[in-house]
Motif scaffolding. Structure first.
Motif, mmCIF file in Angstrom:
data_model
loop_
_atom_site.group_PDB
_atom_site.id
_atom_site.type_symbol
_atom_site.label_atom_id
_atom_site.label_comp_id
_atom_site.label_asym_id
_atom_site.label_seq_id
_atom_site.Cartn_x
_atom_site.Cartn_y
_atom_site.Cartn_z
ATOM 1 N N GLY B 18 0.778 -1.230 0.000
ATOM 2 C CA GLY B 18 0.000 0.000 0.000
ATOM 3 C C GLY B 18 0.810 1.280 0.000
ATOM 4 O O GLY B 18 0.240 2.374 -0.013
ATOM 5 N N ASN B 19 2.145 1.169 0.023
ATOM 6 C CA ASN B 19 2.984 2.381 0.025
ATOM 7 C C ASN B 19 2.742 3.241 -1.209
ATOM 8 O O ASN B 19 2.491 2.718 -2.298
ATOM 9 N N LEU B 20 2.851 4.558 -1.020
ATOM 10 C CA LEU B 20 2.910 5.494 -2.140
ATOM 11 C C LEU B 20 4.389 5.811 -2.356
ATOM 12 O O LEU B 20 5.071 6.278 -1.431
ATOM 13 N N VAL B 21 4.880 5.504 -3.548
ATOM 14 C CA VAL B 21 6.328 5.510 -3.804
ATOM 15 C C VAL B 21 6.642 6.357 -5.025
ATOM 16 O O VAL B 21 5.962 6.267 -6.048
ATOM 17 N N ASN B 22 7.684 7.185 -4.918
ATOM 18 C CA ASN B 22 8.156 7.948 -6.070
ATOM 19 C C ASN B 22 9.527 7.419 -6.473
ATOM 20 O O ASN B 22 10.438 7.355 -5.650
ATOM 21 N N LEU B 23 9.653 7.016 -7.726
ATOM 22 C CA LEU B 23 10.931 6.505 -8.232
ATOM 23 C C LEU B 23 11.555 7.540 -9.165
ATOM 24 O O LEU B 23 10.904 8.022 -10.093
ATOM 25 N N GLY B 24 12.810 7.864 -8.923
ATOM 26 C CA GLY B 24 13.531 8.792 -9.797
ATOM 27 C C GLY B 24 13.924 8.127 -11.103
ATOM 28 O O GLY B 24 13.690 6.942 -11.323
ATOM 29 N N ILE B 25 14.537 8.921 -11.968
ATOM 30 C CA ILE B 25 14.987 8.439 -13.275
ATOM 31 C C ILE B 25 16.274 7.629 -13.082
ATOM 32 O O ILE B 25 17.052 7.905 -12.179
ATOM 33 N N GLY B 26 16.488 6.610 -13.932
ATOM 34 C CA GLY B 26 17.723 5.817 -13.875
ATOM 35 C C GLY B 26 17.516 4.533 -13.093
ATOM 36 O O GLY B 26 16.477 3.888 -13.219
ATOM 37 N N ILE B 27 18.502 4.181 -12.253
ATOM 38 C CA ILE B 27 18.407 2.933 -11.484
ATOM 39 C C ILE B 27 17.097 2.865 -10.687
ATOM 40 O O ILE B 27 16.441 1.822 -10.659
ATOM 41 N N PRO B 28 16.669 3.979 -10.047
ATOM 42 C CA PRO B 28 15.424 3.893 -9.258
ATOM 43 C C PRO B 28 14.229 3.383 -10.067
ATOM 44 O O PRO B 28 13.390 2.645 -9.546
ATOM 45 N N THR B 29 14.152 3.752 -11.343
ATOM 46 C CA THR B 29 13.037 3.318 -12.192
ATOM 47 C C THR B 29 12.952 1.793 -12.253
ATOM 48 O O THR B 29 11.867 1.222 -12.347
ATOM 49 N N LEU B 30 14.126 1.133 -12.207
ATOM 50 C CA LEU B 30 14.170 -0.332 -12.345
ATOM 51 C C LEU B 30 13.538 -1.047 -11.155
ATOM 52 O O LEU B 30 13.163 -2.209 -11.249
ATOM 53 N N VAL B 31 13.434 -0.340 -10.028
ATOM 54 C CA VAL B 31 12.902 -0.965 -8.809
ATOM 55 C C VAL B 31 11.519 -1.566 -9.064
ATOM 56 O O VAL B 31 11.197 -2.660 -8.581
#
Lengths: 217, 216
Positions: B18-31
């Protein structure tokens, strides 16, 4: 609200004007208005826009044509031309955090002198700004931002000027439509009054000064 | 498993149902690739969307539906869209549970620098400063070193993104936390010894008696 041609709309903008341009990396940007700004060679502009988009797209076109003298934005890293013009001092650039950018414009449109934000405390962004403590927490005083013109792109506009936006093209358009002396709008579709239900109007008609007709495109 | 996959897999374990998560560009996007849909994690794109979905197949892109880099994305059932003031209200207001960002440097006190290299790269901070100031947990996902130089430094010499320390750093070699404000080695990557991590880390790390390996 008055319906105008794109030529008439841009003819109202003087050289050296301050202009807010909606959009995020060119998505939700009124491209036809920018094409016409370039055609009419409106130079020395102060542009307030989230980013510099990319060459050939959105506000990027204004940098291609070297029409910008000042830019307030949050990120210009994906437009090498804007970067180049900044590094050679052709344009003055004020880079500010994106949330602060949104709130300064919102304040400008809502009759507020500014906002207090924790973003930027203890960083380069804090330089020259007043820091104010509230309940023991430090905040920066970020002042309101307004412009002479806002160029806004909607998905739907009705004949009165009520607007709604689609998907991620909404971004800064609604806050900018409140923070400029003159608001000029383009829309993907212009529809009869009533097509946009009252609950789905995102920018109410009285905020819109000019709606660019979709004649000839 | 390459470096990026190690980082992305390990960061994915930090996300709760249920987390609200923001992923940055680059490696974070792959998460996002390593998060089970059953977790019902909501991903936010700061240009105005909660419920980002995978990149649509060619020909199905919508020009008005993009990520914060302007690239086409899709929206999952239950997605919502909003303006930028709302988007950053969510971020600064503590409604975003986790933000995952890339980094240029993180120092021994957990301070992040990730938005400019004076004289070289001045792209602007975009949403990074608001994310680091406002999200409940801040996770940095980055390579441990760049061009042989440790990115975990004694003190950042690049301009800081926020004066607020980050919560966790996940690299291809280690997981580092900051209990009591001190950089602490929490885990090592599979097959990497504590000594190997220490050898390529500029900052002093607190090391417990037993440092477990990442379970990825």
């Amino acid at each position: 609200m008055r319906a105008v041609s794109v030529e008439e709309a841009v003819a109202m903008i003087p050289t050296g004007a301050s202009i807010m341009v909606g959009g995020f990396m060119g998505v939700g940007t009124p491209e036809r208005l920018l094409d016409e700004v370039v055609r009419q060679k409106k130079s020395g502009l102060t542009i307030i826009s989230n980013d510099a988009a990319t060459p050939g797209k959105g506000v990027g076109k204004l940098f291609d044509a070297a029409l910008v003298s000042r830019l307030t934005a949050t990120h210009i890293g994906l437009n090498p031309k804007a970067q180049q013009q900044m590094l050679t001092n052709q344009i003055g650039v004020d880079l500010i955090p994106q949330g602060t950018f949104a709130e300064r414009i919102r304040a400008g449109g809502c009759g507020l002198g500014g906002v207090l934000t924790p973003t930027g405390v203890g960083t380069l962004v804090a330089e020259g700004k007043r820091q104010i403590e509230v309940d023991g927490r430090p905040y920066l005083l970020e002042t309101a931002l307004r412009a002479q013109f806002a160029l806004v792109h909607a998905f739907l506009a009705d004949y009165l000027g009520n607007l709604s936006y689609a998907l991620t093209s909404r971004n800064f358009n609604p806050v900018m439509a409140m923070a400029a002396d003159t608001v000029i709008v383009t829309a993907e579709h212009i529809v009869p009054v009533g097509v946009i239900a009252p609950d789905h109007v995102m920018t109410p008609a009285p905020l819109v000064d000019y709606l660019v007709t979709n004649a000839n495109g | 498993m390459d470096a990026q996959e190690i980082i992305a897999r390990r960061v994915a374990q930090e996300l709760k149902p249920g987390n609200l998560v923001n992923l940055g560009i680059g490696i974070p996007t792959l998460v996002a690739n390593y998060v089970s849909p059953e977790l019902k994690v909501f991903f936010q794109s700061e240009n105005g969307l909660i419920g980002t979905g995978p990149i649509p197949e060619q020909g199905l892109e919508h020009p008005l539906l993009t990520d914060a880099g302007g690239k086409p994305i899709s929206a999952l059932p239950g997605a919502s869209t909003f303006d930028s003031a709302m988007s950053f209200g969510l971020i600064r207001g503590g409604h975003v549970d986790v933000t995952v960002l890339g980094g240029l440097q993180v120092d021994a006190g957990g301070h992040l620098a990730n938005w400019m290299i004076p004289g070289k790269m001045v792209p602007g901070m975009g949403g990074a400063m608001d994310l680091v100031s406002g999200a409940r947990r801040v996770i940095v996902a980055m390579q441990h070193a760049a061009k042989g130089k440790s990115k975990i430094v004694k003190q950042c010499n690049l301009p800081l993104t926020s004066s607020r320390p980050v919560s966790l750093v996940v690299t291809d070699l280690a997981v580092i936390g900051f209990p009591g404000g001190k950089a602490t080695l929490l885990e090592t990557a599979p097959g990497i010894s504590v000594g190997e991590v220490m050898a390529v880390t500029e900052a002093e790390l607190v090391v417990g008696d037993r440092v477990p390996e990442m379970k990825i």
